[in-house]
Design a protein around this motif. Structure first.
Motif, short mmCIF file in Angstrom:
data_model
loop_
_atom_site.label_atom_id
_atom_site.label_comp_id
_atom_site.label_asym_id
_atom_site.label_seq_id
_atom_site.Cartn_x
_atom_site.Cartn_y
_atom_site.Cartn_z
N THR A 1 10.49 15.85 -1.21
CA THR A 1 11.13 16.51 -2.39
C THR A 1 10.24 17.91 -2.54
OG1 THR A 1 11.30 14.42 -3.53
CG2 THR A 1 11.32 16.48 -4.98
N LEU A 2 11.05 19.03 -2.38
CA LEU A 2 10.76 20.22 -2.07
C LEU A 2 10.86 21.12 -3.27
CD1 LEU A 2 10.70 21.01 1.79
CD2 LEU A 2 8.90 19.81 0.06
N THR A 3 10.35 22.34 -3.47
CA THR A 3 10.72 23.33 -4.55
C THR A 3 11.30 24.42 -4.11
OG1 THR A 3 8.95 22.50 -6.09
CG2 THR A 3 9.79 24.74 -6.52
N VAL A 4 12.45 24.86 -4.64
CA VAL A 4 13.15 26.24 -4.28
C VAL A 4 12.09 27.32 -4.72
CG1 VAL A 4 15.42 27.53 -4.39
CG2 VAL A 4 15.30 25.11 -4.28
N VAL A 5 11.80 28.28 -3.64
CA VAL A 5 10.96 29.33 -4.21
C VAL A 5 11.74 30.85 -3.70
CG1 VAL A 5 8.90 27.97 -3.65
CG2 VAL A 5 9.84 29.18 -1.72
N SER A 6 12.81 30.76 -3.04
CA SER A 6 13.45 32.11 -2.94
C SER A 6 15.04 31.83 -2.75
CB SER A 6 12.92 32.68 -1.54
OG SER A 6 13.19 31.97 -0.53
N ARG A 7 15.85 32.69 -2.92
CA ARG A 7 17.00 32.84 -2.65
C ARG A 7 17.55 34.04 -2.47
NH1 ARG A 7 22.09 30.62 -6.80
NH2 ARG A 7 23.84 31.70 -5.31
N ALA B 1 12.95 27.09 5.22
CA ALA B 1 14.60 27.62 5.10
C ALA B 1 15.38 26.54 5.17
CB ALA B 1 14.67 28.53 6.46
N LEU B 2 16.38 26.53 4.33
CA LEU B 2 17.63 25.44 4.29
C LEU B 2 18.54 25.78 5.34
CD1 LEU B 2 18.70 22.88 2.86
CD2 LEU B 2 19.89 24.75 1.38
N ASP C 1 21.23 35.63 -1.23
CA ASP C 1 22.50 35.37 -1.14
C ASP C 1 22.77 33.74 -1.25
OD1 ASP C 1 23.51 37.97 -1.00
OD2 ASP C 1 22.96 37.90 1.17
N ASN C 2 23.19 33.30 -0.17
CA ASN C 2 23.32 31.64 -0.29
C ASN C 2 22.16 31.13 0.74
OD1 ASN C 2 24.52 29.63 -1.38
ND2 ASN C 2 25.93 29.07 0.14
N GLN C 3 21.32 31.68 1.02
CA GLN C 3 20.41 31.28 1.73
C GLN C 3 18.82 30.94 0.90
OE1 GLN C 3 20.37 30.81 5.28
NE2 GLN C 3 22.67 31.48 4.74
N TYR C 4 18.35 29.71 0.97
CA TYR C 4 17.28 29.03 0.25
C TYR C 4 16.03 28.75 1.27
CZ TYR C 4 21.06 28.54 -3.12
OH TYR C 4 22.00 28.50 -3.82
N GLY C 5 14.96 29.09 0.36
CA GLY C 5 13.63 28.89 1.13
C GLY C 5 12.86 27.88 0.20
N PHE C 6 12.07 26.90 0.58
CA PHE C 6 11.40 25.93 -0.11
C PHE C 6 10.09 26.09 0.14
CE2 PHE C 6 15.45 23.95 0.95
CZ PHE C 6 15.76 23.20 -0.50
N ALA D 1 25.38 25.42 1.43
CA ALA D 1 24.54 25.04 0.49
C ALA D 1 25.03 25.41 -1.05
CB ALA D 1 23.05 25.63 0.54
N PRO D 2 25.00 24.29 -2.09
CA PRO D 2 25.56 24.59 -3.14
C PRO D 2 24.92 25.79 -3.95
CG PRO D 2 24.11 22.76 -3.32
CD PRO D 2 24.10 23.09 -1.75
N ASP D 3 25.86 26.67 -4.62
CA ASP D 3 25.32 27.93 -5.23
C ASP D 3 24.81 27.39 -6.78
OD1 ASP D 3 27.66 27.33 -6.88
OD2 ASP D 3 28.73 29.21 -6.05
N THR D 4 24.82 26.22 -7.02
CA THR D 4 24.06 25.82 -8.25
C THR D 4 22.61 25.74 -8.22
OG1 THR D 4 24.38 23.58 -7.67
CG2 THR D 4 25.94 24.77 -8.91
N LEU D 5 22.00 25.81 -6.69
CA LEU D 5 20.56 25.69 -6.54
C LEU D 5 19.68 26.91 -7.27
CD1 LEU D 5 19.93 24.29 -3.10
CD2 LEU D 5 19.45 23.22 -5.27
N LYS D 6 18.65 26.84 -7.76
CA LYS D 6 17.94 28.16 -8.35
C LYS D 6 16.64 27.93 -8.04
CE LYS D 6 18.00 26.55 -12.99
NZ LYS D 6 18.69 25.39 -12.80
N VAL D 7 15.98 29.01 -7.93
CA VAL D 7 14.47 29.06 -7.62
C VAL D 7 13.81 28.26 -8.93
CG1 VAL D 7 12.39 30.41 -7.69
CG2 VAL D 7 14.42 31.35 -6.72
N GLY D 8 12.97 27.39 -8.46
CA GLY D 8 12.14 26.53 -9.38
C GLY D 8 12.77 25.04 -9.45
#
Length: 279
Positions: A9-15, A31-32, A17-22, A37-44
């Motif tokens: 279980t990790l926390t999103v720390v960056s976004r 990197a995800l 465009d549609n690229q996420y980092g944990f 990836a769903p665009d509903t994800l947000k930092v935090g």
């Protein structure tokens, strides 16, 4: 601490465009890998992801669910063969390597094999067929009647070997197991007995013996009534036929009809049992 080859279980720390980092802690940002990836994800946000090292030696995460994690046993199909070994389908885009050194016998494309996932010397996920190197014969801290997760392994003269909770060997005895079982089948079972040598005897039904007999008695009466008051089965019938009809072992069946006979609710004839008219 990040566990490679497992869900974290990790926390999103960056976004971007549609690229996420944990937040990968000491591993840095992870990197995800998913392109959709769903665009509903947000930092935090905190997300459950599977973390592993890819072919480029990068630590990445995915929202997809593989068929097994590291330290788990699974029944996986060979997708292809190569100079490096066999590749198994396991639910992720990149197939899982079963190296030549971890194989037993000839591997055939299209067939499935019982394997355990592990991390190799480079912390990449691989598979092995050498289950005895990891699965233990002796188990501790189990109690009689405890529910466990089983994966069926080889059939033996006694019955079936099964992997218990991905860690221990146990035995399902043929005389107590009448439903068809297939190698690689996953199902819930129960500890019948922890033997003095800490080996495990298993059963597929938790029901206590006395309750089982009582339930079987009611089932016998119901089936007799449905079939016109007669069933061509006795305590001398084959166990397989008894199980097909009543779903219980021959021992339980004998106890049940014995009790019904003493209650004068059935008559035991040479070729079958007959319902007594209670009118």
């Amino acid at each position: 601490m990040i566990e490679l080859g497992k869900f974290n279980t990790l926390t999103v720390v960056s976004r971007r465009d549609n690229q996420y980092g944990f937040d990968g802690g000491e591993l840095g940002e992870i990197a995800l890998a998913d392109q959709d990836a769903p665009d509903t994800l947000k930092v935090g946000d905190t997300v459950k992801v599977f973390v592993y090292i890819d072919g480029k030696n990068q630590t990445i995460a995915t929202l997809q669910t593989p068929l097994a994690q590291v330290d788990e046993v699974a029944w996986l199909k060979c997708i292809s063969l190569s100079h490096a070994g066999a590749f198994l389908g396991w639910g992720l885009p990149k197939d899982l390597l079963l190296p030549f050194s971890e194989q037993k016998g000839k591997i055939v494309e299209g067939r499935s094999y019982l394997v355990r996932l592990f991390l190799d010397e480079n912390n990449r996920i691989a598979a092995t067929m050498m289950l005895d190197d990891f699965i233990l014969d002796q188990a501790f801290y189990y109690k009689d009647g405890q529910a466990v997760q089983l994966i069926i392994a080889d059939e033996t003269d006694l019955g079936f070997k099964a992997v218990v909770d991905n860690q221990y060997w146990g035995v399902l005895y043929k005389s107590e197991t009448f439903q068809p079982l297939q190698k690689g089948q996953a199902l819930t079972g129960y500890i019948k007995k922890v033997r003095p040598d800490n080996k495990l005897d298993l059963v597929l039904n938790q029901e206590k013996y006395g309750q089982k007999v009582d339930a079987t008695s009611e089932k016998i009466l119901a089936i007799l009534a449905k079939r016109g008051g007669y069933v061509a089965l006795t305590d001398k019938s084959a166990p397989e036929i008894i199980y097909d009809t009543f779903g219980v072992s021959k021992k339980v069946f004998k106890q049940a009809i014995g009790g019904l006979y003493k209650q004068r609710r059935i008559v035991i004839e040479e070729a079958g049992i007959r319902l007594v008219d209670q009118a």
